[in-house]
Design an enzyme around this catalytic site. Structure first.
Site, mmCIF file in Angstrom:
data_model
loop_
_atom_site.group_PDB
_atom_site.id
_atom_site.type_symbol
_atom_site.label_atom_id
_atom_site.label_comp_id
_atom_site.label_asym_id
_atom_site.label_seq_id
_atom_site.Cartn_x
_atom_site.Cartn_y
_atom_site.Cartn_z
ATOM 1 N N MET A 1 5.561 4.835 9.113
ATOM 2 C CA MET A 1 5.014 5.984 8.377
ATOM 3 C C MET A 1 5.607 7.302 8.874
ATOM 4 S SD MET A 1 1.027 4.723 8.416
ATOM 5 C CE MET A 1 1.044 4.645 10.195
ATOM 6 N N ASP B 1 -4.789 -1.370 -0.794
ATOM 7 C CA ASP B 1 -3.959 -0.179 -0.630
ATOM 8 C C ASP B 1 -2.820 -0.150 -1.643
ATOM 9 O OD1 ASP B 1 -5.442 0.685 1.521
ATOM 10 O OD2 ASP B 1 -4.157 -0.252 3.020
ATOM 11 N N LYS C 1 -3.392 5.312 -0.439
ATOM 12 C CA LYS C 1 -3.049 6.611 0.132
ATOM 13 C C LYS C 1 -1.549 6.806 0.044
ATOM 14 C CE LYS C 1 -6.733 6.332 3.621
ATOM 15 N NZ LYS C 1 -6.990 6.318 5.084
#
Length: 493
Positions: free
Chosen positions: A169, A34, A56
């Site tokens: 997040m 990631d 992402k």
């Protein structure tokens, strides 16, 4: 068919990767990683390992989760070991459970190596404990990344909780988080902390309360990736903020690589709070030995220039059915601490030890090289040639390179962002300049450049560099002192 291992990389600091996770990483044939994975972890991979980036970003998922899962399935069919490297812990909002389900349904064996979740480890680096007897007896980890148009959270229940609330997040939803908690009766003066890039040298922390935090975030420019923590434990930060008080905190150091493997200097800089990038990477290519068993027996001394040289040499002995007993009449010399340690791991104490591969120390050892004593230097192509040059004029010294090291570029590379460029050897100077563009070389002239000693400085001067700082002594300890001193002088200016 191979196996897949889901590994938690921890909150950011490469040294927070677990021992088991590191061991698996070093064996991997493929690493699927990631965007929040610290690049230093990827440098631990073997040279043949394939890297697949599936990063992402908030509101931007170039590779859908379903495709990532199919990548794991596909790669496991043609490779023995596939690693899925994820920030934090795979099962704490890391979608590791979904990936495990897909692998199970495809009949592919897998295992999970947990990581330190940023919800705990990341906040610790900001001086915020998730629990404390006087403030919170529980903590609750909540995803702040909600599906579009849907909010399944029970804000009334969350507002009533007396424990610490941690949102992962959630930066894009910070206004909604604050508004919902206030609407359901949470005290506006409840302490709130925001921690960006937790546990890394670029960590940034902002604190306030439910009524003020949005304004403070806007003023600071802080953004994702960041943790949001709500609760009275945030008030302990002034007392427990150890990381941001380290002497090299918020110092971005470029440490050009001279060789492959671990760098104790890089670890020391990170221990002091600095953010280290080692560049370029080094590719190692094996070279077939040029001496037979009979020829090796004719040398009175073997000098080893690196840990890798020791390992490759003894592998060569084993391949020709010889072991350490064949060297009983041979004087063994280790150059460098790691080289000496490589001998120790094999149960051997070298007869001579030269602390560093510097001309001054090599020449101190030179009286051993008598006209009637033949010596063989064993190491990389460049190391053996370099040491032989230091001993120019002694005809009885020969070389046997067992591997070659070549700098490998990884683009994009942003030279502009570094506060200090720290050269720990002449080889490091050559390696970096070999991969920089003309524009980057011009930019390098404007940066703060540090040299570990006079030989490295001489190499810099040979390339036209005149404005640099040199360590008082050519030792890692002295170099670290110079890095700290330069950082302090820069702050005072």
């Amino acid at each position: 068919m191979g196996k897949v291992i889901l590994i938690g990389a921890g909150p950011g600091d490469a040294q927070l990767l677990t021992v088991k996770g590191l061991a698996a990483l070093q064996k991997a044939d493929v690493i699927v990683y990631d965007r929040l994975v610290e690049p230093a972890m990827l440098q631990e991979r073997k040279s043949s390992c394939k890297l697949i980036y599936v990063g992402k970003e908030p509101l931007h998922h170039p590779i859908p989760q379903e495709e990532i899962e199919q990548i794991l399935v596909r790669e496991s069919k043609t490779n023995d070991l596939v690693v899925r490297l994820k920030a934090g812990d795979p099962y704490v909002f890391g979608r590791g459970g979904e990936e495990g389900e897909t692998l199970y349904q495809a009949g592919i064996p897998f295992e999970v190596i947990p990581g330190i979740t940023s919800a705990i480890g990341g906040l610790a680096y900001a001086g915020i404990p998730v629990t404390h007897r006087d403030f919170a007896s529980s903590f609750h980890v909540i995803t702040g990344h909600l599906k579009k148009g849907r909010d399944p959270l029970d804000w009334e229940a969350l507002a009533r909780l007396e424990g610490t609330l941690i949102f992962l997040m959630g930066m894009t939803n910070l206004p909604n988080i604050c508004a919902n908690l206030l609407q359901e009766g949470r005290n506006p003066e409840t302490a709130v902390g925001i921690v960006q890039w937790a546990s890394r040298g670029k960590q940034l922390t902002v604190t306030g309360n439910l009524a003020t935090i949005e304004q403070k975030v806007a003023e600071s420019g802080i953004s994702s990736p960041a943790l949001i923590v709500v609760g009275d434990v945030v008030t302990l930060r002034p007392q427990l903020n150890f990381f941001e008080e380290l002497p090299l905190f918020h110092t971005k150091v470029l440490l050009p690589r001279a060789r492959k493997g671990k760098s104790m200097l890089a670890e020391n800089i990170r221990d002091l709070g600095g953010e280290v990038t080692m560049y370029p990477n080094i590719q190692v290519l094996d070279i077939a030995p040029t001496k037979t068993a009979g020829q090796l027996a004719e040398y009175q001394e073997l000098l080893f220039t690196s840990k890798e040289a020791v390992e490759r040499f003894f592998n060569y002995l084993a391949s020709i059915n010889l072991d350490v007993r064949s060297l009983k009449n041979t004087h063994l010399t280790a150059i460098g601490k790691q080289t000496k340690e490589a001998f120790t791991e094999k149960g051997i104490i070298p007869d001579s030890f030269i602390k560093r591969r510097s001309q001054e120390l090599i020449l101190e050892h030179a009286p051993r090289f008598k006209d009637n004593q033949s010596s063989l230097i064993i190491g990389s192509m460049l190391d053996t040639a370099e040491v032989q040059t230091m001993l120019a004029g002694i005809e009885t010294v020969q070389t046997m390179p067992l591997y070659d090291m070549r700098p490998v570029t990884e683009r994009p590379f942003d030279l502009e962002c570094f506060d200090q460029i720290c050269f720990s050897s002449s080889r490091a100077v050559h390696n970096l300049l070999a991969v920089l563009t003309t524009e980057e070389k011009a930019l390098l002239q404007q940066k703060t450049i540090l040299s570990i000693g006079r030989f490295t400085s001489a190499t810099l001067a040979s390339f036209g560099f005149t404005n640099y700082y040199e360590a008082e002594n050519a030792t890692p300890e002295s170099f670290i002192e110079l890095i700290q001193k330069t950082k302090l002088e820069g702050v005072l200016q």
